[in-house]
Enzyme design. Structure first.
Site, short mmCIF file in Angstrom:
data_model
loop_
_atom_site.label_atom_id
_atom_site.label_comp_id
_atom_site.label_asym_id
_atom_site.label_seq_id
_atom_site.Cartn_x
_atom_site.Cartn_y
_atom_site.Cartn_z
N GLU A 7 -22.76 38.03 -16.38
CA GLU A 7 -23.91 37.13 -16.26
C GLU A 7 -24.61 37.17 -17.61
O GLU A 7 -25.13 38.22 -18.00
CB GLU A 7 -24.82 37.67 -15.15
CG GLU A 7 -25.67 36.64 -14.50
CD GLU A 7 -24.86 35.48 -14.01
OE1 GLU A 7 -24.98 34.41 -14.62
OE2 GLU A 7 -24.10 35.64 -13.03
N GLU A 29 -29.58 30.47 -27.46
CA GLU A 29 -30.56 31.18 -26.66
C GLU A 29 -31.47 32.00 -27.58
O GLU A 29 -30.99 32.77 -28.41
CB GLU A 29 -29.85 32.11 -25.67
CG GLU A 29 -30.84 32.83 -24.78
CD GLU A 29 -30.18 33.67 -23.70
OE1 GLU A 29 -29.30 34.49 -24.04
OE2 GLU A 29 -30.55 33.51 -22.52
N LYS A 57 -25.42 52.20 -15.49
CA LYS A 57 -25.98 52.40 -16.84
C LYS A 57 -27.10 51.37 -17.05
O LYS A 57 -26.85 50.18 -17.21
CB LYS A 57 -24.90 52.20 -17.91
CG LYS A 57 -25.46 52.38 -19.31
CD LYS A 57 -24.88 51.37 -20.28
CE LYS A 57 -25.55 51.38 -21.65
NZ LYS A 57 -27.00 51.14 -21.65
N CYS A 95 -33.20 35.07 -18.25
CA CYS A 95 -32.01 34.25 -18.55
C CYS A 95 -32.26 32.84 -18.07
O CYS A 95 -31.66 31.90 -18.58
CB CYS A 95 -30.73 34.76 -17.90
SG CYS A 95 -30.80 36.33 -17.19
C1 UN1 Z 1 -33.18 36.33 -15.02
O1 UN1 Z 1 -33.43 35.16 -15.30
O2 UN1 Z 1 -32.90 37.12 -15.91
O3 UN1 Z 1 -35.00 33.29 -10.79
C2 UN1 Z 1 -33.26 36.77 -13.61
C3 UN1 Z 1 -35.69 34.10 -11.39
C4 UN1 Z 1 -35.68 35.55 -10.94
C5 UN1 Z 1 -34.50 36.27 -11.49
C6 UN1 Z 1 -34.26 35.94 -12.92
N1 UN1 Z 1 -35.68 35.61 -9.51
O4 UN1 Z 1 -36.37 33.79 -12.33
#
Ligand code: UN1
Length: 496
Positions: free
Chosen positions: A248, A383, A173, A282
């Protein structure tokens, strides 16, 4: 403009509801595609298709499963530019970064393809004579992969590829803001020869499709990446249902700059980590923890660089910062900058909806810097997921690390220093799941564990296939006694 349907049991089909929703370009407000608005009925069909494909797929030789992933990698490579453009249109990130996102999917495909010829287990000697023992990894069953919009290609590949190489089947999804890139990935799996029902694709909202996956008795694993609020919902809705859950979620990542750091190098890393992807990673840096001796020159350099950033449509190669994903997110970011002002932080630049040429139809937000931020403020703790950087000053490394570690999240951190002893102390004492030395907080490579401590996750890691397999497999311990007699472990004594 395309139409995106569900992919169930090897067929592209409209939603059972007959309804659709629109996938919008956040830079222009234009429609990129119409998308199937599915319901729990579609989820049920997809889960059944996945369940019935599982028996054959788990017995399909793993090296051959890996070869399909290899073919997926080749197709992704051929179509990299086309998919990157589509991604920029539906997600907004600048083309350079969209290409990087597809490249991460390609890297994952080639990396995990080889895992088909490993999937290592363990052998270990027995305490008895004439007895052999080992542990092997078994697939679990049906995986629900629920993915976010900020990495529309990379993150789905982190979940689908390890799940599939291990012999699970999947219901995927995608985020409702980025279903078109996801559909391209599914089409590529189809072209690469993945058998029917092994990967199924259902588009639609969280309350309809997401919840139906969480409640479905035949879903064995839920692998979720997204907001902390939704992650909490995944846990609540699946409580007592005996599913494996891998989460995550958010981050409040910090860059620490010590007084001996190369400040020009640090500025590059800070701008890239705070404002790349418009702050919507993130792993984005949303705190800068700086030694007070270098705060003034560093902030001057940062201000200068920040005010030169060009906002615009990510398809234009001269754009540095694209739009944020949608109006709701922009409102949330703006609320946070107002909270920062009310809390007494000093707004240095940004904090507003920009009004330049070509920006009025998209969801743009000005890159924002706050100084005089204290560790307890909400803009230092929560955040924001947008282009907002909070600057905190500290007196030494210990304080920097303490401030760094004191949030409810634990994803990524960085330290800029030229002193190897300080670098090693940070490596020992920082408690996030990822740490960079003399680089920003973003830029994880696919073959290392990706994930975080505390409220960022629930103890699992993606990326590195050996950690991802801990989510997507169960260990089975196997004892083979070839002595021809009853041997009782712990009871019979070995007599040489
Ligand atoms: C994310 O931060 O949502 O390390 C993923 C990074 C990318 C992946 C990020 N390779 O910023």
């Amino acid at each position: 403009m395309g139409e995106i349907q569900n992919y169930i049991g090897g067929r592209w089909v409209p939603a059972s509801t007959g309804r659709t929703f629109e996938d919008l370009n956040p830079a222009t407000g234009e429609t990129v595609a119409t998308v199937a608005a599915s319901s729990s009925e579609d989820v049920d069909r997809a889960v059944r298709a996945a369940r019935s494909a599982f028996e054959q797929w788990r017995k399909y030789p793993a090296p051959k499963r890996g070869e399909i992933l290899y073919a997926v990698g080749q197709l992704l490579k051929e179509r990299k530019e086309q998919i990157a453009r589509l991604m920029t249109q539906e997600m907004g990130k600048v083309l350079l970064e969209a290409r990087g996102d597809v490249q991460e999917g390609i890297d994952m495909a080639f990396y995990v393809a080889g895992e088909g010829r490993r999937l290592f287990g363990v052998t270990t000697p027995s305490e008895m004579p004439d007895k052999f023992q080992m542990a092997v990894r078994d697939p679990v069953g049906v995986v629900a992969a629920i993915t976010p919009w900020n990495f529309p290609m990379a993150i789905p590949t982190w979940k689908l590829m390890p799940a599939l190489v291990a012999g699970n089947t999947v219901v995927f999804k995608p985020a409702s803001d980025t279903p078109a890139t996801a559909a391209e990935l599914v089409r590529i799996f189809e072209e690469a020869g993945l058998p029917e029902g092994v990967l199924n694709f259902v588009t639609g909202g969280g309350p309809e499709v997401g919840d139906a996956l969480l409640h479905h008795p035949d879903v064995d694993i839920v692998s979720f990446t997204g907001s902390t609020e939704t992650g909490a919902r995944v846990v609540a809705e699946t409580a007592g249902k005996n599913k494996k859950i891998s989460l995550e979620m958010g981050g409040k990542n910090a860059i620490m700059v010590m007084e001996d750091a190369d400040l020009d190098l640090a500025v590059e890393g800070i701008i890239w980590s705070a404002f790349g992807t418009t702050g919507q990673r993130c792993t984005a840096a949303s705190r800068l923890i700086v030694h007070r001796d270098v705060e003034k020159p560093l902030v001057e350099k940062l201000l200068e660089r920040t005010s030169r950033l060009r906002l615009g449509n990510g398809l234009d190669e001269s754009t540095d910062v694209g739009p944020v994903i949608n109006e709701r997110q922009r409102r949330r970011i703006h609320e946070y900058t107002q909270i920062g002002v009310r809390e007494g932080a000093r707004l240095l630049v940004g904090g507003e909806i920009p009004t330049g040429d070509g920006l009025s139809r998209g969801y743009f937000y000005a890159p924002t810097l706050f100084a005089d931020v204290r560790p307890g403020m909400r803009i230092a703790q929560e955040e924001i997921f947008g282009p907002v950087l909070s600057i905190l000053s500290v007196g030494d490394l210990d304080e920097a690390i303490r401030v760094n570690n004191s949030t409810k999240y634990g994803l990524s951190s960085s330290i800029y220093t030229r002193d190897v002893n300080r670098a090693f102390r940070a490596m020992r004492d920082v408690t996030t799941g990822i740490l960079y030395v003399n680089a920003g907080t973003i830029g994880a490579e696919v073959h290392l564990p990706f994930g975080g401590t505390r409220g960022t996750g629930n103890g699992h890691r993606e990326g590195a296939v050996w950690t991802a397999l801990d989510v997507f497999t169960e260990w089975k311990a196997i004892y083979v006694d070839y002595s021809g007699r009853l041997q009782r472990a712990q009871i019979d004594q070995f007599n040489p």
